[in-house]
Design a protein around this motif. Structure first.
Motif, short mmCIF file in Angstrom:
data_model
loop_
_atom_site.label_atom_id
_atom_site.label_comp_id
_atom_site.label_asym_id
_atom_site.label_seq_id
_atom_site.Cartn_x
_atom_site.Cartn_y
_atom_site.Cartn_z
N SER A 1 -10.27 9.69 -0.68
CA SER A 1 -9.56 8.83 -1.65
C SER A 1 -8.85 7.65 -0.98
CB SER A 1 -8.52 9.66 -2.42
OG SER A 1 -7.42 9.99 -1.59
N SER B 1 -8.07 4.17 1.12
CA SER B 1 -8.64 2.84 1.34
C SER B 1 -8.90 2.62 2.83
CB SER B 1 -7.69 1.76 0.82
OG SER B 1 -7.44 1.91 -0.55
N ARG C 1 -12.85 -4.27 5.58
CA ARG C 1 -13.02 -2.85 5.27
C ARG C 1 -14.35 -2.55 4.57
NH1 ARG C 1 -9.16 -5.04 2.01
NH2 ARG C 1 -9.16 -4.59 -0.24
N ASP C 2 -14.85 -3.45 3.73
CA ASP C 2 -16.12 -3.19 3.05
C ASP C 2 -17.28 -3.18 4.05
OD1 ASP C 2 -14.86 -3.00 0.61
OD2 ASP C 2 -15.17 -5.11 0.10
N TRP D 1 -8.43 -4.29 7.29
CA TRP D 1 -8.19 -4.56 5.86
C TRP D 1 -9.08 -5.70 5.38
CZ3 TRP D 1 -6.10 -1.82 2.18
CH2 TRP D 1 -5.69 -2.44 0.99
N VAL E 1 -15.02 5.90 4.54
CA VAL E 1 -13.65 5.42 4.68
C VAL E 1 -13.49 4.68 6.01
CG1 VAL E 1 -11.21 6.07 4.77
CG2 VAL E 1 -12.79 7.34 3.30
N SER F 1 -17.00 -0.04 6.19
CA SER F 1 -17.42 1.12 5.40
C SER F 1 -18.93 1.25 5.39
CB SER F 1 -16.89 1.00 3.96
OG SER F 1 -17.33 2.08 3.17
N VAL G 1 0.84 -1.20 0.00
CA VAL G 1 0.00 0.00 0.00
C VAL G 1 0.88 1.25 0.00
CG1 VAL G 1 -1.91 -1.13 1.17
CG2 VAL G 1 -0.15 0.00 2.53
#
Length: 243
Positions: free
Chosen positions: A110, A112, A178-179, A175, A130, A182, A65
């Motif tokens: 922007s 992740s 994360r979806d 990680w 985010v 979010s 990353v």
């Protein structure tokens, strides 16, 4: 990034006079105010910097990353620079000394993932969904992570003696999820917008009671109409998460 151990800021004419004579303005805030400083605070600060750098470096090497340091306030440039030096990376620092709030919000949106010690970085990034981790001493961050159900997994203390390992564990967990995180953050946004709208309703009532001679427009029936025009992204969050 911040220096969590700079506070409180206190006035000191003695330190002002000493700085004027020696030309050493270290820990000077403005006018006759100075940040708090001591050997213990300095030790805690470098534990914070090195802990974050260690976790981010190990995570970066595993997941390939790109690291973006953000200084939400002008005084945060130094901690951002210290982090870059600890990482040994020529990273671009986005600081409020150069960029305004709109530009910094665009940077935050922007990302992740976000690791933050600033409350406003969390707040401004939420409208972009985010996922974030707090490394904090700020009660406001504690409260907002608790309200979103993320306190146990994604909230760490700035004076954690084992910050590097604990932050790395949180980074790996976030990680992987994360979806989901979010979506959970976006689901919380309408609640905060409604609180803002209720503040407008309260102020309308206060003016009406306190200054009966002022001719006010009637309150709209829908709380959403008490808000300013919303960005399309926020409109979508409201549509996806009816409150």
């Amino acid at each position: 990034m911040v220096n969590p151990f700079y506070w409180p800021v206190k006035p000191s004419l003695t330190r002002l006079a000493r700085s004027a004579v020696t030309r050493n303005w270290g820990h000077h805030y403005e006018k006759w105010y100075f940040f708090s400083s001591s050997k213990d605070r300095n030790r805690l600060y470098w534990n914070y910097i090195k802990g974050i750098a260690d976790a981010v470096d190990r995570f970066r090497k595993k997941h390939d990353v790109h690291v973006i340091p953000v200084g939400m306030e002008a005084i945060d440039l130094e901690p951002c620079t210290d982090l870059c030096n600890a990482l040994g990376l020529p990273a671009k620092i986005f600081t409020s000394r150069i960029y305004d709030g709109y530009q910094l919000t665009a940077v935050l949106h922007s990302l992740s993932m976000l690791v933050t010690s600033r409350y406003h970085a969390r707040v401004l990034s939420m409208t972009g969904g985010v996922p974030s981790i707090a490394v904090s001493m700020d009660e406001r961050l504690y409260n907002i992570f608790q309200e979103c159900g993320h306190l146990d997994d994604y909230y760490l203390s700035t004076n954690d003696a084992n910050l590097g390992d604990h932050l790395l564990s949180s980074l790996e967990t976030l990680w992987e999820n994360r979806d989901t995180v979010s979506r959970e953050i976006c689901a919380c946004v309408p609640r905060y917008l409604k609180i803002m709208a209720e503040m407008g309703r309260f102020f309308h009532g206060f003016v009406q009671r306190s200054f009966p001679g002022i001719d006010l427009q009637p309150l709209p029936g829908d709380w959403k109409d008490c808000l300013p025009q919303l960005h399309p992204g926020l409109q979508k969050i409201l549509a996806d998460n009816p409150h």
